[in-house]
Write a protein that holds these residues in place. Sequence first.
Motif, PDB file in Angstrom:
ATOM      1  N   ASN A  81       0.835  -1.196   0.000  1.00 25.64           N
ATOM      2  CA  ASN A  81       0.000   0.000   0.000  1.00 25.64           C
ATOM      3  C   ASN A  81       0.874   1.251   0.000  1.00 25.64           C
ATOM      4  O   ASN A  81       1.793   1.356   0.809  1.00 25.64           O
ATOM      5  CB  ASN A  81      -0.911   0.029   1.237  1.00 25.64           C
ATOM      6  N   PRO A  82       0.570   2.212  -0.871  1.00 24.12           N
ATOM      7  CA  PRO A  82       1.262   3.510  -0.805  1.00 24.12           C
ATOM      8  C   PRO A  82       0.696   4.358   0.334  1.00 24.12           C
ATOM      9  O   PRO A  82      -0.381   4.058   0.871  1.00 24.12           O
ATOM     10  CB  PRO A  82       0.953   4.134  -2.171  1.00 24.12           C
ATOM     11  N   PRO A  83       1.386   5.415   0.724  1.00 24.65           N
ATOM     12  CA  PRO A  83       0.919   6.223   1.867  1.00 24.65           C
ATOM     13  C   PRO A  83      -0.421   6.904   1.646  1.00 24.65           C
ATOM     14  O   PRO A  83      -1.095   7.228   2.619  1.00 24.65           O
ATOM     15  CB  PRO A  83       2.041   7.259   2.049  1.00 24.65           C
ATOM     16  N   ASP A  84      -0.821   7.153   0.399  1.00 24.04           N
ATOM     17  CA  ASP A  84      -2.104   7.816   0.188  1.00 24.04           C
ATOM     18  C   ASP A  84      -3.290   6.871   0.357  1.00 24.04           C
ATOM     19  O   ASP A  84      -4.434   7.322   0.408  1.00 24.04           O
ATOM     20  CB  ASP A  84      -2.142   8.455  -1.206  1.00 24.04           C
ATOM     21  N   LYS A  85      -3.046   5.576   0.467  1.00 27.25           N
ATOM     22  CA  LYS A  85      -4.123   4.611   0.680  1.00 27.25           C
ATOM     23  C   LYS A  85      -4.144   4.037   2.089  1.00 27.25           C
ATOM     24  O   LYS A  85      -5.174   3.516   2.523  1.00 27.25           O
ATOM     25  CB  LYS A  85      -3.994   3.455  -0.329  1.00 27.25           C
ATOM     26  N   LEU A  86      -3.020   4.104   2.795  1.00 26.83           N
ATOM     27  CA  LEU A  86      -2.929   3.510   4.121  1.00 26.83           C
ATOM     28  C   LEU A  86      -2.030   4.357   5.004  1.00 26.83           C
ATOM     29  O   LEU A  86      -0.926   4.728   4.605  1.00 26.83           O
ATOM     30  CB  LEU A  86      -2.376   2.082   4.046  1.00 26.83           C
ATOM     31  N   ASN A  87      -2.509   4.680   6.188  1.00 30.28           N
ATOM     32  CA  ASN A  87      -1.708   5.355   7.211  1.00 30.28           C
ATOM     33  C   ASN A  87      -1.597   4.454   8.429  1.00 30.28           C
ATOM     34  O   ASN A  87      -2.493   3.651   8.707  1.00 30.28           O
ATOM     35  CB  ASN A  87      -2.336   6.687   7.619  1.00 30.28           C
ATOM     36  N   LEU A  88      -0.479   4.578   9.125  1.00 27.70           N
ATOM     37  CA  LEU A  88      -0.204   3.760  10.295  1.00 27.70           C
ATOM     38  C   LEU A  88      -0.099   4.628  11.537  1.00 27.70           C
ATOM     39  O   LEU A  88       0.412   5.753  11.483  1.00 27.70           O
ATOM     40  CB  LEU A  88       1.101   2.978  10.113  1.00 27.70           C
ATOM     41  N   ILE A  89      -0.586   4.114  12.646  1.00 23.18           N
ATOM     42  CA  ILE A  89      -0.403   4.716  13.963  1.00 23.18           C
ATOM     43  C   ILE A  89       0.154   3.624  14.861  1.00 23.18           C
ATOM     44  O   ILE A  89      -0.413   2.536  14.945  1.00 23.18           O
ATOM     45  CB  ILE A  89      -1.725   5.272  14.523  1.00 23.18           C
ATOM     46  N   MET A  90       1.277   3.902  15.520  1.00 19.15           N
ATOM     47  CA  MET A  90       1.957   2.889  16.321  1.00 19.15           C
ATOM     48  C   MET A  90       2.170   3.391  17.735  1.00 19.15           C
ATOM     49  O   MET A  90       2.593   4.532  17.941  1.00 19.15           O
ATOM     50  CB  MET A  90       3.301   2.511  15.695  1.00 19.15           C
ATOM     51  N   ILE A  91       1.890   2.515  18.689  1.00 13.17           N
ATOM     52  CA  ILE A  91       2.090   2.788  20.111  1.00 13.17           C
ATOM     53  C   ILE A  91       2.950   1.659  20.670  1.00 13.17           C
ATOM     54  O   ILE A  91       2.561   0.485  20.607  1.00 13.17           O
ATOM     55  CB  ILE A  91       0.744   2.873  20.860  1.00 13.17           C
ATOM     56  N   ASP A  92       4.112   2.005  21.185  1.00 11.99           N
ATOM     57  CA  ASP A  92       5.070   1.012  21.667  1.00 11.99           C
ATOM     58  C   ASP A  92       5.624   1.450  23.015  1.00 11.99           C
ATOM     59  O   ASP A  92       6.692   2.063  23.087  1.00 11.99           O
ATOM     60  CB  ASP A  92       6.205   0.832  20.645  1.00 11.99           C
ATOM     61  N   PRO A  93       4.909   1.168  24.120  1.00  9.19           N
ATOM     62  CA  PRO A  93       5.433   1.567  25.438  1.00  9.19           C
ATOM     63  C   PRO A  93       6.754   0.897  25.796  1.00  9.19           C
ATOM     64  O   PRO A  93       7.489   1.404  26.643  1.00  9.19           O
ATOM     65  CB  PRO A  93       4.310   1.133  26.396  1.00  9.19           C
ATOM     66  N   PHE A 109      10.367   1.682  12.574  1.00  8.37           N
ATOM     67  CA  PHE A 109       9.543   2.171  11.473  1.00  8.37           C
ATOM     68  C   PHE A 109       9.417   3.694  11.459  1.00  8.37           C
ATOM     69  O   PHE A 109       8.676   4.235  10.634  1.00  8.37           O
ATOM     70  CB  PHE A 109       8.145   1.555  11.549  1.00  8.37           C
ATOM     71  N   ASN A 110      10.085   4.383  12.362  1.00  7.68           N
ATOM     72  CA  ASN A 110      10.069   5.847  12.337  1.00  7.68           C
ATOM     73  C   ASN A 110      10.648   6.354  11.021  1.00  7.68           C
ATOM     74  O   ASN A 110      11.676   5.864  10.543  1.00  7.68           O
ATOM     75  CB  ASN A 110      10.883   6.409  13.511  1.00  7.68           C
ATOM     76  N   GLY A 111      10.021   7.365  10.456  1.00  6.89           N
ATOM     77  CA  GLY A 111      10.441   7.888   9.166  1.00  6.89           C
ATOM     78  C   GLY A 111       9.730   7.273   7.981  1.00  6.89           C
ATOM     79  O   GLY A 111       9.906   7.732   6.850  1.00  6.89           O
ATOM     80  N   LEU A 112       8.926   6.245   8.218  1.00  9.11           N
ATOM     81  CA  LEU A 112       8.155   5.633   7.135  1.00  9.11           C
ATOM     82  C   LEU A 112       7.077   6.618   6.678  1.00  9.11           C
ATOM     83  O   LEU A 112       6.384   7.211   7.505  1.00  9.11           O
ATOM     84  CB  LEU A 112       7.522   4.346   7.633  1.00  9.11           C
ATOM     85  N   PRO A 113       6.914   6.828   5.370  1.00 13.07           N
ATOM     86  CA  PRO A 113       5.917   7.816   4.922  1.00 13.07           C
ATOM     87  C   PRO A 113       4.485   7.450   5.269  1.00 13.07           C
ATOM     88  O   PRO A 113       3.614   8.314   5.246  1.00 13.07           O
ATOM     89  CB  PRO A 113       6.137   7.873   3.399  1.00 13.07           C
ATOM     90  N   HIS A 114       4.219   6.193   5.585  1.00 15.44           N
ATOM     91  CA  HIS A 114       2.869   5.800   5.985  1.00 15.44           C
ATOM     92  C   HIS A 114       2.554   6.216   7.415  1.00 15.44           C
ATOM     93  O   HIS A 114       1.374   6.287   7.787  1.00 15.44           O
ATOM     94  CB  HIS A 114       2.711   4.275   5.886  1.00 15.44           C
ATOM     95  N   LEU A 115       3.567   6.457   8.219  1.00 11.67           N
ATOM     96  CA  LEU A 115       3.389   6.654   9.656  1.00 11.67           C
ATOM     97  C   LEU A 115       2.951   8.079   9.952  1.00 11.67           C
ATOM     98  O   LEU A 115       3.554   9.043   9.467  1.00 11.67           O
ATOM     99  CB  LEU A 115       4.692   6.340  10.381  1.00 11.67           C
ATOM    100  N   ILE A 116       1.894   8.215  10.748  1.00 14.26           N
ATOM    101  CA  ILE A 116       1.440   9.530  11.202  1.00 14.26           C
ATOM    102  C   ILE A 116       2.287   9.920  12.408  1.00 14.26           C
ATOM    103  O   ILE A 116       2.255   9.247  13.446  1.00 14.26           O
ATOM    104  CB  ILE A 116      -0.048   9.509  11.568  1.00 14.26           C
ATOM    105  N   GLY A 117       3.040  10.991  12.280  1.00 12.04           N
ATOM    106  CA  GLY A 117       3.923  11.417  13.356  1.00 12.04           C
ATOM    107  C   GLY A 117       5.040  10.420  13.571  1.00 12.04           C
ATOM    108  O   GLY A 117       5.665   9.931  12.627  1.00 12.04           O
TER     109      GLY A 117
END
Length: 743
Positions: A440-452, A460-468
């Motif tokens: 999936n390209p970033p315009d079709k899928l966005n990711l939100i990750m929480i890793d305590p 995965f930081n810096g991935l264009p799919h990742l929000i923030g």
Amino acid sequence: MTRKPTTRSPKTEPSPPPQPPPTWDEKFINSLIPWRVEIGGIVLFAFAMITLLALPGLTEAGWLTAWTRLLRQVFGWGAYPLFFILAAVGLHIAIRKVKRPYNIQASQIVGLELLLLTALPLSHLVTNSNLSDAYRGLGGGLVGWALSEPLLELIGPLLTSLLYAILLIWGFALLVNYSWLDMLETLNRLAIALRRWAEKIAPPAREPAATPAAEIEQATAVPLPQSHLPNPNNLIIIDDSASQDEGVDWQRRDKRLPPITLLEEGAPAAMSPAEIDEKKRIIEETLADFQIPATVTEIRRGPAITQFGVEPGYVEKVGPEGDLKQQKIRIGQIASLRRDLALALAVTRLRIEAPVPGRGVVGVEVPNAEISIVRLRAILEADAFAKIKSPLGVALGQDVSGVPLAVDLATLPHLLIAGTTGSGKSVCINAFVSCLVFNNPPDKLNLIMIDPKKVELIRFNGLPHLIGKVEVEADRAVGVLRWLTAEMDRRYELFTMVGARNLNGYNGRVARHPTLKKLPYLAVFIDELADLMHMYPGDVERTLCRLAQMARATGIHLIVATQRPSTDVITGLIKANFPARLSFSVASGTDSRVILDTVGAEQLLGKGDMLFQSPDAAGPVRVQGVFVSDNEIERIVDHWHAAMPDFAPIPTPWETLIAKHALLDETDQLLEQAIEIAQKQDTISSSMLQRRLRIGYPRAARIMEHLYEMGLVEDPQTGGKTRKSLVEEGDNPLEEILSDQQE
């Protein structure tokens, strides 16, 4: 007497004579000057077309005959494509002020030139022409002869032909915008197709069985009845993994997506026939020692375990009248001998599936001596993944028969994962993320990750799919969940505007809308739920359950993992809203019941061995999970960095919401409701807040002081308790305070 100096008036210059008006020919020339480039293009197009007509002799003239003779002598047959290109260039220049329906890149021009300069010497090599032939205009002319003859003398005809063939392919690739990765992917598909074709023509020979009791034959997935077997010692070894279709058509993928060659291929490790025969003998003899006649009728070989299908036999019992009767062995008798079978087979853990769904056998699952690594590439290339036809398809692994398994997050629609440390839980999440960003390209899928835990997902930081960025603080994670509920509500409002029921319907209706834009899917990964539930149990449980109940239609899907599947972490309300569960190895049968509502997960082997409970399945399925190495993850992330170098990171939309709740935590959670009361009333008092908010007087007085400190109410008059409200409806004082703090 002094004499006054005389002042002289400045000498005026005579004005130039008036210019005569331009003549008709000057006007004509001046009108053509702005169009001089277009005129040049038309002239070039006309000259090239005249030359093309003269080359085959369709038109004749003295100067044209000499001109075409020279062209054929220099370029040979290449004069035709050369002047066809010149005609196209002239036409391109002539319409430069018109919006062209095409876009020519510099690499395509280079590719076209490389094709022409490579084809000319190749024609000399193919026709074996010499210098006299070149003077007569045969082959590639003098240019083709000059480009081929020195190489022929230097490296010979074979290497020269090979070199020009490579240059010809390279030029064609540049012309059609075909990258090196695309070429490697095409070669890989060709190799796979040739390998499968060769296996169909000449199947690989199978090793002969060590003894007649271990006769191995390929069969269908349906076991034969006992009466159809030649003798009780024969068995069926079922290998469903060999009956897979070609899978995904990688040629139709988006050019931005990573190629399949970035992923590593796996090497399956199969059990030898002697090992299979030995384990089959031990199982049957152990059951016979406990007076349980049974026969192993089928064997399913997986990457981590081998399932032996045991068919219970009959025992003779004396009836009430003294007659002998055949009585079937109860499957509970076989299941109760799990530890005895584990001791006899010398394995640490053994699981018995009694019965196997859809088959009339009891499954004795024995660990393999050597575990095969299930690679992501093997699942993506399988037909099971191609059948999903969904952007949210993820690779799960291989079952006990080695059959690839994949699931669609859109149909789950949320997934709850549990497992002890080191069981493969985080690796599974990494595989899911890699699979989603791989397709999936970033315009079709966005990711939100929480890793305590601050360990696994930060890669995965810096991935264009990742929000923030990956959120690692528990208080910020709660703010992310609150923002998700607000985003869910916003999407439902947009659906109502266009009359859509879900995300696919909305995106289909706004495809050509002038202002509304398509919405991407949102996949939310939480790697450790226990830390969040420990610090914010009420907020986390409430937001998770609300999202799980309503977020499916809006394209928001949750994948939540925990290493402590206890009832205080996975509450009954959370379990009710997460019907899809996935359990790796857990510490006890109690933990297995919490996550799967049944025992069995405590007998798993670890290292990716798991039980998957689908919402529509009667029982869990044992799967060996996909393993994605760190190198594969780095290659996928690096590919997206190279494919989208100018992509701006998606800003974090929940910063304002987190700051707002932090401000409320410092003051009072009811402050926002108190502001709404002040907006609707001209005057306000502590007793009014006490009645409206249903709180005690001390808390109401503190809230009133906060309103005064924020400048929203006046200082009370002497002897009075009522204060004048200074805030009006439509104002948002909390947002103004937060913006001032951020500035």
